[in-house]
Write an enzyme that holds these catalytic residues in place. Structure first.
Site, PDB file in Angstrom:
ATOM      1  CD  GLU A  59      -2.505   1.186   2.752  1.00 41.16           C
ATOM      2  OE1 GLU A  59      -3.665   1.605   2.800  1.00 41.16           O
ATOM      3  OE2 GLU A  59      -1.872   0.806   3.763  1.00 41.16           O
ATOM      4  CE  LYS A 129      -6.925   0.492   4.679  1.00 39.40           C
ATOM      5  NZ  LYS A 129      -5.727   1.342   4.942  1.00 39.40           N
ATOM      6  CB  CYS A 161      -3.238  -1.303   5.521  1.00 38.73           C
ATOM      7  SG  CYS A 161      -2.078  -0.700   6.768  1.00 38.73           S
TER       8      CYS A 161
END
Length: 327
Positions: A59, A129, A161
């Site tokens: 990321e 995300k 993440c």
């Protein structure tokens, strides 16, 4: 799985993860120059690991996360950045996972994207995300998990993440068929120990391969700890980088081994056991969901939010609203 090889076979998928040096970029021109550097990583890694089937970048590896200019560096998908990545994948006959932060979004703030490109240069997945990291990330949240068939038929799911801190996202991804969950992250100190352990936990509880690519180095704000890793479906680490920028590590993932485990394991088969509770005592086990919070969340999201806020906190906006009401 055996470790220490640079090869793969028809039954194994060769995967590499990159501790990419966190970029500090000020313009679109600098972003594209960085994309060309990422493309050179694809080429060099394929030369060094001839068994490579898929390479994963972290990321923020494409545009970085500039504290004030992040919105100026946003782009489209497809766009000039993914065009460079697609050519690198096509030229080197590998699949690649790349980060776009962010993708221009007509509904509001940009998306934080996990882009999977196949060995023909075609975009096979653009995952948004679901859980942006609060309170710092400005990205518009995505709304669905994604899984596609990857190299040699291995099924690949996406996480970005902070997503993986939520067990529900990984479980949902696996229940859609993922055999490899890839987590691209830009995680910084002081969360190093927690995040390294998390990869093994998510692999073990979901009977899945788990691969992490993390940033390393320092940008204008944070220091990133690297430790990109590849984890077996039993939670054992197959390969792991250190903390240095631009490290690459590699492992091969057996397709038949994970499918055998999911088909034949018993006590450690957490996926099967989830919906077959007590099958040693009850014929075929009990499938009903025993978790009251998840029932509430599905049937009454507002009520679920209230339950959560009573346990934890409210948003700053809610605090301000309540203070206005009391004036």
């Amino acid at each position: 799985m055996p470790v220490g090889t640079i090869s793969s076979s028809q039954d194994t998928v060769g995967i590499a993860v990159v501790n990419y040096q966190v970029p500090v970029l000020e313009s679109q021109e600098e972003v594209l120059e960085n994309c060309r550097n990422i493309a050179s990583f694809v080429e060099g890694t394929k030369m060094g690991y001839p068994g490579l089937d898929i390479i994963v970048f972290p990321e923020y590896s494409t545009q970085g996360f500039h504290p004030t200019k992040w919105n100026e560096l946003c782009t489209t998908i497809p766009g000039p950045e993914t065009d460079i990545f697609a050519e690198a994948c096509r030229k080197n006959k590998v699949w690649g996972v790349f980060s776009i932060t962010g993708e221009i979004n007509p509904k509001g703030n940009p998306y934080n994207c996990f882009v999977l490109i196949d060995d023909q240069g075609e975009i096979r997945m653009n995952y948004h995300k679901i859980n942006p990291w609060v309170p710092k990330e400005p990205w518009y949240p995505g709304s669905e998990t994604m899984v596609v068939e990857g190299p040699k038929g291995l099924k690949i799911g996406a996480n970005i993440c902070y997503d993986s801190n939520m067990p529900e996202i990984v479980r949902d991804t696996v229940m859609k068929g993922a055999e490899l969950v890839i987590r691209i992250q830009g995680y910084m100190y002081p969360s190093k120990e927690q995040q390294i352990k998390l990869a093994s936990i998510r692999a073990w509880e979901n009977l899945t391969y788990f691969a992490v690519a993390n940033m390393a180095g320092r940008d204008k704000v944070y220091s990133y700890f690297g430790h990109s890793n590849i984890v077996n479906f039993d939670g054992a680490i197959l390969a792991e980088c250190g903390s240095s920028p631009d490290e690459v590590t590699y492992a091969e993932l057996s397709i038949s081994a994970i499918r055998n485990a999911r088909k034949n394991w018993t006590a450690e088969n957490h996926l099967f056991n989830l919906t077959h509770r007590g099958y040693s005592a009850v014929e075929n086990g009990v499938a009903d969901c025993p978790y009251s919070f998840y029932k509430t969340w599905t049937e009454d999201p507002k009520k679920a939010k209230e339950i959560c806020e009573n346990l934890t906190r409210t948003t700053p906006e809610q605090v301000e609203e309540r203070e206005k009401e009391t004036v």
